[in-house]
Design a protein around this motif. Structure first.
Motif, PDB file in Angstrom:
ATOM      1  N   SER A 126       0.809  -1.215   0.000  1.00 40.55           N
ATOM      2  CA  SER A 126       0.000   0.000   0.000  1.00 40.55           C
ATOM      3  C   SER A 126       0.844   1.269   0.000  1.00 40.55           C
ATOM      4  O   SER A 126       0.307   2.365   0.040  1.00 40.55           O
ATOM      5  CB  SER A 126      -0.919   0.010   1.232  1.00 40.55           C
ATOM      6  OG  SER A 126      -0.148   0.095   2.424  1.00 40.55           O
ATOM      7  N   VAL A 127       2.173   1.131  -0.028  1.00 43.89           N
ATOM      8  CA  VAL A 127       3.065   2.292   0.051  1.00 43.89           C
ATOM      9  C   VAL A 127       3.472   2.721  -1.343  1.00 43.89           C
ATOM     10  O   VAL A 127       3.947   1.912  -2.149  1.00 43.89           O
ATOM     11  CB  VAL A 127       4.310   1.975   0.903  1.00 43.89           C
ATOM     12  CG1 VAL A 127       5.259   3.162   0.929  1.00 43.89           C
ATOM     13  CG2 VAL A 127       3.904   1.617   2.311  1.00 43.89           C
ATOM     14  N   GLU A 128       3.278   3.993  -1.641  1.00 42.68           N
ATOM     15  CA  GLU A 128       3.683   4.607  -2.896  1.00 42.68           C
ATOM     16  C   GLU A 128       4.647   5.748  -2.585  1.00 42.68           C
ATOM     17  O   GLU A 128       4.766   6.178  -1.430  1.00 42.68           O
ATOM     18  CB  GLU A 128       2.463   5.135  -3.658  1.00 42.68           C
ATOM     19  CG  GLU A 128       1.451   4.068  -4.049  1.00 42.68           C
ATOM     20  CD  GLU A 128       1.991   3.108  -5.086  1.00 42.68           C
ATOM     21  OE1 GLU A 128       2.962   3.473  -5.780  1.00 42.68           O
ATOM     22  OE2 GLU A 128       1.467   1.990  -5.187  1.00 42.68           O
ATOM     23  N   PRO A 129       5.368   6.277  -3.585  1.00 48.40           N
ATOM     24  CA  PRO A 129       6.272   7.407  -3.322  1.00 48.40           C
ATOM     25  C   PRO A 129       5.592   8.612  -2.687  1.00 48.40           C
ATOM     26  O   PRO A 129       6.225   9.366  -1.963  1.00 48.40           O
ATOM     27  CB  PRO A 129       6.813   7.746  -4.723  1.00 48.40           C
ATOM     28  CG  PRO A 129       6.757   6.456  -5.458  1.00 48.40           C
ATOM     29  CD  PRO A 129       5.528   5.760  -4.963  1.00 48.40           C
ATOM     30  N   ASP A 130       4.280   8.792  -2.952  1.00 49.69           N
ATOM     31  CA  ASP A 130       3.586   9.949  -2.379  1.00 49.69           C
ATOM     32  C   ASP A 130       2.786   9.581  -1.125  1.00 49.69           C
ATOM     33  O   ASP A 130       1.969  10.365  -0.663  1.00 49.69           O
ATOM     34  CB  ASP A 130       2.652  10.574  -3.417  1.00 49.69           C
ATOM     35  CG  ASP A 130       1.632   9.589  -3.957  1.00 49.69           C
ATOM     36  OD1 ASP A 130       1.762   8.389  -3.673  1.00 49.69           O
ATOM     37  OD2 ASP A 130       0.713  10.022  -4.679  1.00 49.69           O
TER      38      ASP A 130
END
Length: 737
Positions: A126-130
């Motif tokens: 669930s982790v993205e750069p933003d």
């Protein structure tokens, strides 16, 4: 002699000391230090070293100078150490930092952050750069990277001033303040706004067509209205009535609701032979929700099967009580096609409007509601609106939703340019910067600068609301994952701290390396759509239908883009990038666009009737579903006896069977059923009738057969001969019509 040697030896010692001093002095010169020659000795050689211009003339001194190295003294080292900043290895952190921002602050790449997150309870999928990180996670990542952290100085954000535009009767402050009612002398009578509602194909547009004596219905695709039409009807007595013709199709519920929200009177059209239908009930509910009075128009009374009394009785179940039953709803029997009793209906409408005493303030800033929005290739964004207050003229600056306009031209329902529009009059407005949404409120403001302030504020509010919603979703998902993480930690409670961390890292390590940097490839079982429509209401209706799609397990539906206007090259490029399909409703695609789409293999589906577009979409969904294999039984046989034959060194089981239904074909597939369970599927290795090899055994004949697998038979087993056929699946999605 000895004295001479001693003198030479003394000279060499002095020269050696001078060279070392020279190296120190030269190193200081390189470092930029200020120095002065010092008298080293009274000997001529020592004096020679004090004059740099003479150094190259002496070979030994020249050689010593050329070999000198940079030697820093302890004093210089201390000075240099003071120049190193104390903040080296410290990371300035703040609350709500994203993964990308933290990586930049640490001077690391994003993969380093992902690797550090393996030691936390965060779900890497669930982790993205933003993605926003919690403060405790940020501190942990910095510490795991061997760095120190310090909190950034918080900048006090000033509360942004509300610069929105509001209606005149309300002052925008901390409390609601209603202004005194307008001076009765300012209020002037206005035409009633009448909305025609009813079930699809019950004759609403034909009724309006007969009132206007034009051919509106013949121009509609399929003879059904698919967006709101606003018209003025001039009565013989001189009164004006503004009519809104709304779609009756199930797909256009939002349009009907919008029509009732700006109307004064609702004319409910019910076909005398059909009676109360689904959209009839929905129209009654819209009118009740808006608090608008009803007039019942029972249409198609000229047909032999017409039964107006049945219609009135059916409406009693929905709290629509006609005057003859003691209610307050006027009922008029009409024939829109033949023009019967239309003037009676119009007079009933005028009489009800007089009872309502409809008046409006035609002065001051303009207020209104957008009925429909569309894009025209030559004129740009256009909106159909009903003016509710003030008088709209050219040059007025308007705000609607998140866009604004400086009115360039005004058009009536016939496309004729007009100079102004007063309350109750429908008008088409040209000059919008972008297309507003149907149903948006129109407000006039003082200047273009003021309009831009309003739009900026509304955009800001929308962004804040979206951020809040996204944060709530993220927190809920992280909370769910944190619970799973705590359960996992409990399982590892018996391990030491180091063993626990090692086990956690090993279990999650694959997630980091499998994490995609970019999602460029789409799932094969996903249908990407680009939706284009002629007006905003049509696109809204299509999107509402697509929202009812509930078969994601069969084929995912992804709406990549939606907008107004004809099909363009940008739509083709977008469809190519996402391997999608373009749906166009009441729009066109020129020949060059069609050729480009054919060249790139892009499907363009253009329709003018809503249900045909949805049927085409369902066909496309069906084509994306994998075919199912259907078994068709050809014959059935029972095992009556079992024996075996010897082939070489192997014994092969053989079943003696009798066919009691259909036939057995050796080319087909077979299955063996024992106690209602299928224990084998495959083909036959042999099929014989008496001693002859045969291809087919028909009903009532006996045979002996062996399988392609060494499997023992039992008396009473069933042998089924069947054929497999691939059948195309159909989507189970039901859009409701």
């Amino acid at each position: 002699m000895n004295r001479g040697l001693l003198l030479r030896f003394e000279n060499l010692l002095q020269l050696r000391g001078a060279c070392w001093q020279l190296r120190a002095l030269s190193s200081r010169k390189v470092c930029g230090a200020q120095w002065k020659p010092v008298q080293l000795s009274a000997h001529p050689v020592g004096s020679l070293l004090l004059h740099p211009q003479l150094w190259p003339k002496h070979r030994l001194i020249s050689a010593a100078f050329s070999q000198c190295r940079h030697l820093a003294t302890k004093e210089e080292t201390k000075k240099k150490s003071k120049k190193i900043p104390l903040t080296r290895g410290e990371v300035e952190i703040r609350q709500k930092m994203t993964v990308e921002e933290l990586a930049q602050a640490m001077g690391k790449d994003i993969d380093h952050i992902y690797e550090a997150l393996l030691y936390t309870d965060i779900d890497l999928d669930s982790v993205e750069p933003d993605s926003v990180l919690r403060e405790d996670h940020i501190k942990m990542i910095v510490q795991k990277s061997g760095m120190k952290y310090k909190s950034a100085k918080l900048k006090e954000e000033k509360e942004r001033k509300n610069t929105d535009a509001v209606k005149r009767q309300v002052v925008n402050c901390s409390f609601w303040l209603f202004l005194p009612p307008a001076d009765p002398a300012v209020l002037t009578p206005r035409p009633p706004v009448v909305t025609i509602l009813g079930h699809v194909d019950h004759g609403k547009t034909t009724l309006l067509d007969s009132l206007r004596k034009t051919q509106v219905a013949s121009m509609e695709a399929g003879g059904i209205t698919q967006h709101i039409g606003a018209f003025i009807v001039h009565m013989p007595s001189g009164e004006k009535i503004t009519f809104l013709d709304t779609p009756g199709h199930a797909a256009f519920s939002a349009m009907r609701a919008r029509g009732t929200n700006v109307t004064d009177i609702v004319i409910l059209v019910v076909a005398a032979e059909d009676g109360v239908m689904q959209q009839t009930i929905e129209s009654i509910q819209h009118a009740k929700n808006a608090g608008v009075p009803l007039i019942l128009a029972i249409n198609k009374c000229d047909k032999p099967e017409a039964d107006p009394e049945r219609v009135k009785k059916e409406l009693l179940a929905h709290d629509v009580v006609c005057e003859e039953f003691g209610g307050d709803v006027q009922a008029v029997n009409i024939s829109a096609l033949k023009g019967e009793n239309l003037m009676v209906l119009a007079e009933a409408t005028v009489a009800l409007a007089e009872m309502l005493e409809l008046k409006a303030d035609a002065t001051g800033l303009v207020e209104g509601t957008i009925i429909e929005s569309r894009k025209d290739r030559g004129k740009g964004p256009l909106t159909t609106a009903i003016i509710q207050r003030g008088t709209l003229r050219k040059g007025c600056v308007l705000v609607a939703g998140k866009t604004w306009a400086k009115v360039r031209f005004l058009f009536d329902e016939n496309g004729k340019a007009v100079d102004e529009a007063s309350p109750g009059i429908p008008v088409e407005i040209m000059g919008w910067k972008d297309s507003p949404s149907a149903g948006d409120e129109i407000l006039e403001v003082e200047s273009e600068q003021r309009a831009q302030e309003v739009v900026a504020w509304r955009t800001y509010v929308e962004q804040q609301e979206k951020m809040k919603e996204d944060l709530e979703v993220i927190e809920a998902k992280q909370k769910e994952h944190r619970l799973e993480y705590e359960k996992q930690q409990q399982k590892l409670a018996h391990l030491s701290w180091r063993q626990k961390k090692a086990a956690l890292y090993k279990a999650n390590k694959h997630l980091m390396f499998s994490k995609p940097k970019e999602r460029t490839e789409m799932d094969e079982n996903t249908l990407s759509l680009i939706v284009k429509g002629d007006v905003d209401g049509s696109v809204e209706a299509i999107l509402n239908i697509l929202d009812s799609y509930d078969c994601e397990d069969e084929c995912k539906l992804d709406i990549v883009y939606f907008g107004l206007g004809d099909i363009s090259e940008n739509d083709i490029s977008l469809a190519e990038a996402f391997n999608g399909v373009i749906l166009g409703f009441s729009v066109k695609a020129n020949e060059s666009i069609k050729k480009l789409a054919d060249k790139k293999g892009i499907k363009i589906k253009l329709h003018n009737i809503i249900y045909k577009l949805i049927d085409d979409l369902k066909d496309e969904l069906n084509s994306r579903l994998p075919p199912t294999v259907v078994e068709t039984t050809i014959g059935e046989a029972s095992v009556l006896d079992t024996f075996s034959v010897t082939v070489g060194k192997n014994k092969i089981p053989v079943a003696g069977c009798r066919v009691h239904k259909g036939l057995l074909d050796r080319k087909m597939k077979f299955k063996l059923i024992r106690n209602r369970d299928v224990i084998w599927k495959g083909g036959l290795s042999s099929l014989k009738h008496h001693k002859d090899d045969v291809q087919v055994i028909k009903t009532g004949m006996d045979c002996g057969l062996s399988l392609d697998k060494n499997l023992e038979f039992s008396i009473g087993d069933e042998i089924i001969c069947y054929e497999e056929k691939e059948v195309q699946q159909t989507t189970s999605w039901d859009p409701g019509f």
